[in-house]
Design a protein around this motif. Structure first.
Motif, PDB file in Angstrom:
ATOM      1  N   GLN A  39     -20.852 -61.100 -10.150  1.00 29.21           N
ATOM      2  CA  GLN A  39     -22.248 -61.025 -10.551  1.00 29.21           C
ATOM      3  C   GLN A  39     -22.507 -59.664 -11.199  1.00 29.21           C
ATOM      4  OE1 GLN A  39     -25.241 -63.094  -9.366  1.00 29.21           O
ATOM      5  NE2 GLN A  39     -24.308 -64.390  -7.801  1.00 29.21           N
ATOM      6  N   TYR A  40     -23.569 -59.605 -12.000  1.00 26.65           N
ATOM      7  CA  TYR A  40     -23.927 -58.380 -12.710  1.00 26.65           C
ATOM      8  C   TYR A  40     -24.044 -57.193 -11.741  1.00 26.65           C
ATOM      9  CZ  TYR A  40     -26.495 -54.942 -15.330  1.00 26.65           C
ATOM     10  OH  TYR A  40     -26.870 -53.769 -15.918  1.00 26.65           O
ATOM     11  N   PRO A 110     -21.885 -63.896  -2.203  1.00 24.18           N
ATOM     12  CA  PRO A 110     -23.035 -63.587  -3.067  1.00 24.18           C
ATOM     13  C   PRO A 110     -22.687 -62.646  -4.215  1.00 24.18           C
ATOM     14  CG  PRO A 110     -23.229 -62.456  -0.945  1.00 24.18           C
ATOM     15  CD  PRO A 110     -22.067 -63.402  -0.830  1.00 24.18           C
ATOM     16  N   LEU A 113     -20.066 -65.073  -9.466  1.00 24.61           N
ATOM     17  CA  LEU A 113     -20.753 -66.113 -10.239  1.00 24.61           C
ATOM     18  C   LEU A 113     -20.274 -67.494  -9.789  1.00 24.61           C
ATOM     19  CD1 LEU A 113     -20.576 -64.399 -13.736  1.00 24.61           C
ATOM     20  CD2 LEU A 113     -22.548 -64.527 -12.210  1.00 24.61           C
ATOM     21  N   PHE A 114     -21.069 -68.502 -10.121  1.00 27.23           N
ATOM     22  CA  PHE A 114     -20.836 -69.845  -9.619  1.00 27.23           C
ATOM     23  C   PHE A 114     -20.350 -70.801 -10.698  1.00 27.23           C
ATOM     24  CE2 PHE A 114     -23.945 -67.876  -6.904  1.00 27.23           C
ATOM     25  CZ  PHE A 114     -23.449 -68.164  -5.651  1.00 27.23           C
TER      26      PHE A 114
ATOM     27  N   THR B 106     -26.245 -61.449   4.189  1.00 27.55           N
ATOM     28  CA  THR B 106     -27.160 -62.248   3.371  1.00 27.55           C
ATOM     29  C   THR B 106     -26.348 -63.007   2.337  1.00 27.55           C
ATOM     30  OG1 THR B 106     -28.878 -60.605   3.708  1.00 27.55           O
ATOM     31  CG2 THR B 106     -29.205 -62.164   1.897  1.00 27.55           C
ATOM     32  N   PRO B 108     -25.683 -66.948  -0.026  1.00 33.08           N
ATOM     33  CA  PRO B 108     -26.265 -68.193  -0.527  1.00 33.08           C
ATOM     34  C   PRO B 108     -25.986 -69.329   0.463  1.00 33.08           C
ATOM     35  CG  PRO B 108     -24.768 -67.170  -2.141  1.00 33.08           C
ATOM     36  CD  PRO B 108     -24.536 -66.491  -0.838  1.00 33.08           C
ATOM     37  N   GLU B 121     -27.203 -64.772  -9.551  1.00 31.17           N
ATOM     38  CA  GLU B 121     -27.115 -66.204  -9.306  1.00 31.17           C
ATOM     39  C   GLU B 121     -27.309 -66.410  -7.808  1.00 31.17           C
ATOM     40  OE1 GLU B 121     -23.654 -68.042 -10.979  1.00 31.17           O
ATOM     41  OE2 GLU B 121     -24.307 -67.688 -13.025  1.00 31.17           O
TER      42      GLU B 121
END
Lengths: 380, 380
Positions: A39-40, A110, A113-114, B106, B108, B121
């Protein structure tokens, strides 16, 4: 390879896998870098030059945390301030699904990316590869990936498809293009080829380098009965044998030919797929004559000599039969060796091509490379 | 509302929020159904007729698990076989981001589908709404959402955009269309409007019902300096004031006009955005004359009477100024009440329209409804 062997191979890959033990730890080289699939702004997960992945998660009150990759649970260790970190074994190049196990809960990381794969949207690791120039995002002219819903008369509902159009598609509105219909595997869906498969970037790069002719790619969802009935692979392969070819030939092809500037004939229409999509390609090309002149079967079996001898229409119409596997797939004994089958097809007069992806298994890196080898052979 | 007020309101929404306490539990009605935002085949999370969400996760060795929605941690209770379940307070209609907290981690929820929002995301809850017919997937003609990379002379790199083309776009290749440039908010990106915003479905539904004229929608990433510098909102609003308008006017508009069948003039070009995208819309429409004749500012401030009086070019060119908020946003005292400002703009001769989304806050349901009200007013 017989179809039972293929089925076993496919099921072995995609079904819930037993949790395996990690290999003995090698000396870890401390040259870790962040992954492109993060992720960013996320530093972890990282990968080193041995292709060992190091994950990290903040879980201050947890008692046991694992990094779970390809069915293997790698233990993570609690460090300062509640962070847990852990290393994988060296991984193969390319894209792998993974997650975390936190006190028995299997969850996405988390930090990543997905993608949709192996039956759900989940987190991924993009491991750097020697040949990632094939699917890298370069500053060259790019085509479009178009997301479309349209009505299917066969199902009575909507279908969700993705269509790649080449960079020059909108330059001259009088030019018409050939079409490749390109299918995903079991527990994947219509998003797979444009996301983890990177088919758009592969085509853009091949076209920029003058290595293939421009064509349209259409990506449908081939998991028809799975969606309809909630049942598994067995019924899928039975029902899909009727339903998916009907949707493809009666709904999708007419929709594409009426909404895109195609050359709507068998000479300008190809079909390919990976794993289950390869089996569907074989089934359709043998049983639905008149639609496809060029086929690709990636990690999904072969056209056998028996198939060929029993099917004069296939022999007449087929201009290209491309068969591929990852080298780690064909290491295992199979009922029918694909390389030898392709040699026999050639001797029988078929334009057959065999490709083997080095040091990859039943996974997207094999299929990215397969498309990269297959596309330049099409519509010549 | 002054820009400081807008900034505070926006930051309050998107910055890391303090963890709040759940409200006192109401009598829960046991009519729970699975959410449309669940992963394929997942029963949980569920929602009842009070819009209470019930989450579930398998975490057999965990000690404390929360369902985290809109910055509130709702306790979950361990039940048979290692599953934890927990209920939220009643939620507003529409799309909300959420996650789970498992022993301090934490993460998803693996049971839900993913979107990009609030800086990453993450998993989402799609709460049923009275007016979900506006953005529902119906069996009507559908346009296309096209994903495109193209070279930007301003940045020297690639830009990633999404373009909606209406259903009839490929029917007659001689017809040209107006264009709406539509921007996301802070910590969102170019995917937001077509995914959680459902702009394609909203347009398809409006067109099927004869409520608007067909036009193209272009969605860029407006978080320029955030991406470039890794810094936050403050520098973004400064640098973006120069960089984003340059990219939009010097790169994006020429690219769209040369690759799509547009009507390339101010009369057929509109600009709108939500939150930060609304602020960008205000800034560009006041400082870059000659590009946009129609604007929409959703939860992102207003064009004030002072703006108008100091800008004769805006007054001359502007054919529509649409301002909207969620009712829960304007409940709070603000420096300048948007409804009253719109009345004053009308009296000053501007075709100004105010819309207030009932019982929603600074969130996507407000913006879906805003687009649904705004689109029929465009290009008339």
């Amino acid at each position: 390879m017989n179809s039972k062997g293929v089925l076993a191979a496919v099921c072995g890959m995609v079904m819930a896998m037993p949790v395996l033990m990690p290999q003995a730890a090698a000396q870890v080289v401390e040259d870790f870098k962040s992954l492109s699939s993060n992720q960013y702004g996320e530093q972890y997960p990282m990968v080193n030059s041995q292709r060992i992945v190091r994950g990290r998660i903040l879980a201050p009150a947890a008692h046991e945390v694992f990094l779970q990759i390809n069915g293997i649970n790698y233990p993570m260790t609690k460090e300062a301030e509640g962070y847990w970190t852990g290393d994988s074994d060296p991984l193969d190049e390319g894209n792998h699904y993974y997650g975390l196990v936190i006190d028995g809960a299997t969850v996405p990381d988390p930090a990543s990316l997905f993608l949709y794969g192996s039956g759900a949207e989940r987190t991924q690791l993009e491991i750097p590869a020697q040949d990632e120039y094939k699917y890298a995002l370069r500053d060259v002219p790019h085509g479009q990936i178009r997301e479309i819903y349209f009505h299917s008369d066969v199902t009575g509902g909507l279908r969700h498809i993705f269509v790649y159009t080449p960079p020059q598609y909108d330059d001259d509105l009088t030019v018409r293009y050939p079409v490749l219909y390109l299918q995903h595997g079991y527990t994947e869906n219509e998003t797979g080829w444009s996301r983890q498969g990177r088919c758009g970037l592969i085509m853009d790069n091949l076209l920029a380098d003058g290595k293939c002719v421009p064509f349209i790619i259409v990506m449908e969802n081939g998991e028809i009965s799975h969606q309809a009935s909630g049942t598994g692979f067995g019924s899928l392969m039975t029902a899909a044998n009727d339903l998916f070819p009907k949707i493809l030939t009666q709904d999708v092809i007419p929709y594409i030919d009426s909404h895109f500037r195609t050359v709507p004939d068998i000479a300008h229409r190809a079909l390919a797929g990976l794993s289950m999509g390869g089996m569907q390609t074989r089934h359709i090309s043998l049983n639905y004559p008149g639609y496809f002149s060029q086929i690709g079967i990636f990690s999904g079996g072969v056209i056998s000599i028996q198939d060929l001898n029993g099917n004069p229409e296939f022999k007449k119409d087929n201009k290209l039969t491309f068969i591929s596997y990852g080298s780690r797939e064909v290491e295992n004994p199979r009922g029918q060796a694909p390389k030898e089958t392709v040699s026999a097809l050639k001797e029988a007069g078929i334009n057959a091509v065999y490709y083997e992806s080095p040091l990859t298994a039943h996974e997207w890196q094999t299929w990215r490379r397969s498309l990269y080898e297959f596309a330049p052979l099409l519509f010549r």
